[in-house]
Each structure stands twice: as structure tokens, then as C-alpha cells.
Write an enzyme that holds these catalytic residues in place. Sequence first.
Site, PDB file in Angstrom:
ATOM      1  N   ASP A  70       0.704  -0.952  -0.353  1.00  0.00           N
ATOM      2  CA  ASP A  70       0.110   0.093   0.277  1.00  0.00           C
ATOM      3  C   ASP A  70       0.613   1.169  -0.308  1.00  0.00           C
ATOM      4  OD1 ASP A  70      -2.377  -1.431  -0.076  1.00  0.00           O
ATOM      5  OD2 ASP A  70      -2.615  -1.028   1.759  1.00  0.00           O
ATOM      6  N   ASN A 144      -4.461   9.809   1.306  1.00  0.00           N
ATOM      7  CA  ASN A 144      -4.425   8.669   2.549  1.00  0.00           C
ATOM      8  C   ASN A 144      -4.955   9.557   3.571  1.00  0.00           C
ATOM      9  OD1 ASN A 144      -4.487   6.013   2.387  1.00  0.00           O
ATOM     10  ND2 ASN A 144      -2.631   5.403   3.977  1.00  0.00           N
ATOM     11  N   ASP A 145      -4.429  10.397   3.700  1.00  0.00           N
ATOM     12  CA  ASP A 145      -4.451  11.596   4.595  1.00  0.00           C
ATOM     13  C   ASP A 145      -3.463  13.046   5.317  1.00  0.00           C
ATOM     14  OD1 ASP A 145      -1.890   9.892   6.086  1.00  0.00           O
ATOM     15  OD2 ASP A 145      -3.075   8.504   7.150  1.00  0.00           O
ATOM     16  N   LYS A 172      -7.009  20.223  21.644  1.00  0.00           N
ATOM     17  CA  LYS A 172      -5.515  20.690  22.842  1.00  0.00           C
ATOM     18  C   LYS A 172      -5.229  18.724  22.874  1.00  0.00           C
ATOM     19  CE  LYS A 172      -7.229  24.389  25.262  1.00  0.00           C
ATOM     20  NZ  LYS A 172      -5.592  24.984  24.768  1.00  0.00           N
ATOM     21  N   THR A 185      -8.482   2.956   7.166  1.00  0.00           N
ATOM     22  CA  THR A 185      -8.042   2.425   7.340  1.00  0.00           C
ATOM     23  C   THR A 185      -6.284   2.276   7.904  1.00  0.00           C
ATOM     24  OG1 THR A 185      -7.870   1.278   5.747  1.00  0.00           O
ATOM     25  CG2 THR A 185     -10.096   0.839   6.305  1.00  0.00           C
ATOM     26  N   TYR A 187      -3.926   4.977   9.388  1.00  0.00           N
ATOM     27  CA  TYR A 187      -3.376   5.668  11.168  1.00  0.00           C
ATOM     28  C   TYR A 187      -4.388   6.016  11.628  1.00  0.00           C
ATOM     29  CZ  TYR A 187      -1.005   9.006  14.159  1.00  0.00           C
ATOM     30  OH  TYR A 187       0.076   9.428  15.128  1.00  0.00           O
ATOM     31  N   SER A 190      -5.648   3.603  14.056  1.00  0.00           N
ATOM     32  CA  SER A 190      -5.415   2.993  15.093  1.00  0.00           C
ATOM     33  C   SER A 190      -5.411   4.723  15.855  1.00  0.00           C
ATOM     34  CB  SER A 190      -3.601   3.018  14.755  1.00  0.00           C
ATOM     35  OG  SER A 190      -3.077   4.350  14.963  1.00  0.00           O
TER      36      SER A 190
END
Length: 288
Positions: A70, A144-145, A172, A185, A187, A190
Site C-alpha cells: 500500500d 490517505n491522510d 488540545k 483504515t 493511521y 489506530s
Amino acid sequence: MKKIAIVAKVHDPRCLGVAEQLTEWLAVRGVTASVDDHLSKQLRRTSSTETVDSSEIARNADLVVVLGGDGTLIGAARLVGDREVPILGVNLGSLGFMTEITLDELYPAMERCLEGDFEVSERMMLIASVERKGEVVESHRVLNDVVINKGALARIIDMETSVGGRYLTTFKADGLIISTPTGSTGYSLSANGPIIHPALECISITPICPHTLTNRPLVVAPEANISIQLKSGVDEKVYLTLDGQVGVKLMSGDKVQIERSEHLTRLVQSRSKDYFEVLRTKLKWGER
């Protein structure tokens, strides 16, 4: 198809072996294989193989074949950029969320691609820009992110966040993850973010270890531009990470602007498995 680009994990001997076989297989069928200079140095080139700069790997290509996992595919998606060339991801390790095609499926899948008999999954992407003192100093497209996180010794980060021009809250936390459905699916998962089917179009906002326990993941519309201003002191070490592969050091007062990209990543789908099967297998659902 007349030209197919090949992207491979060059430090993996197995990927290199498959890349070499694939260039020869394409040559027999009169198809030009396009590879970047890093991969070209590792291969026995055929007369129908051309070498291009990695930034131009998808230029004039009808298909991009990714050999690896990936992570390799995510990097290839950024290289494809605005060309929206279909990507066929071949996983040579454990099952991937995006690289669905197994090595055994590679050549049957390639035959179908050459005949134009394939389906693609269209995945939304994001554009992340860093504004510093009113000027854009960085801008990247991600599949992805987009992650804001602190260094090992930094304190909690204050991140003033707005969605669609409306103030949301000042998080914060240890960081913040802005994710596409494809990246849900990764980071984000998690950090207890939601799993979002990749066919949906939306953006998730997931705080990392928030100081306020009622700060929960939030899913917003794809058109909702997200603005995050770093409020922490100048002594903090805070970084912006894009797809887990590109890092930018942030300064106090920097503003990260995130919006939907007008371009998509188009992934060739496997005919032997669906998304829910990948979830069950990868996340080991149903096992005791």
C-alpha cells in the site's frame, strides 16, 4: 493499451524480479514499459522499455502497475497526480487494503486490462497547503491522510480548527488526522477513527490522544474546507505528515488548509475479492 508504467519497491528483490518478467511479457505483446531511472538501473531492459523521470512516470501511460504494498501505491498515486491514469496495485507481501491483486492474479488481470475489460474504484483525494505569514509555502495532494503531530518531547498541541469557515473547536491533543475514506483504515483507525467505505465521499477528523475525552472523531462533507491554525509556542516541535511519506516542519501561527482535490485516484479492482473480504482478512474479524 500502448504504454504501461511500472512502479516497484526497488529495495525488494522479489518486486524487481516480477518487474523484469513483466517488462518482457509486455514486450512480447508490443506494449512499451515505462520505468523510472531508479528501477531502470535494476532491470535487464528490453528494446521496448523506456526510462523516464519519476515525476513523469505516468506521462502518456494508459495504465500504472504498482509492485509492492500500500505504501508503494500511495507514492505512485501522488506521482500520477492529475492524470487520473488507472493504477493496478499488485501486493507481493501480506494482503493490502489498496493493493488487492495477488501475484497469481497479475497476468490474468493484465490480459483483461490490455483488452479494456476492467473496473476501477474511484478514490477521492485531498489537497493540503501550509500558509505562513499569509503565503502558501507548501502544497501537496494526498490519497490517505494529512497528519499534524508533535515531536517526541513536545507538549500537547493547540490546533484551532474551522470547517467550512465555521469555528469547530481548538483541539488540545498530541495531533490531528484528516483522512479520506481510503485512509480511514490507516493511521486514523489506530487512533479510533471510523472505518469508512471507500466509495463514500467525505472527510474524517480524528484527534490523537485528545486532552478532552469528549473530543471524538468527526465526519464532514467532502466540500467542507478544513482550516487548522497552530497555536502552540515557537519552542514546540510540530510536523505535518502527508500520506506518511512527506514531512513538513510547522511553526507557531502556521495555518494548514485542507480541501478536496478535483482529481481522483482510480484503482483497478480485483475480481476475486471485495472490500469487505479485505476488511475481514486484514483485521482478522471473526477469529478467536
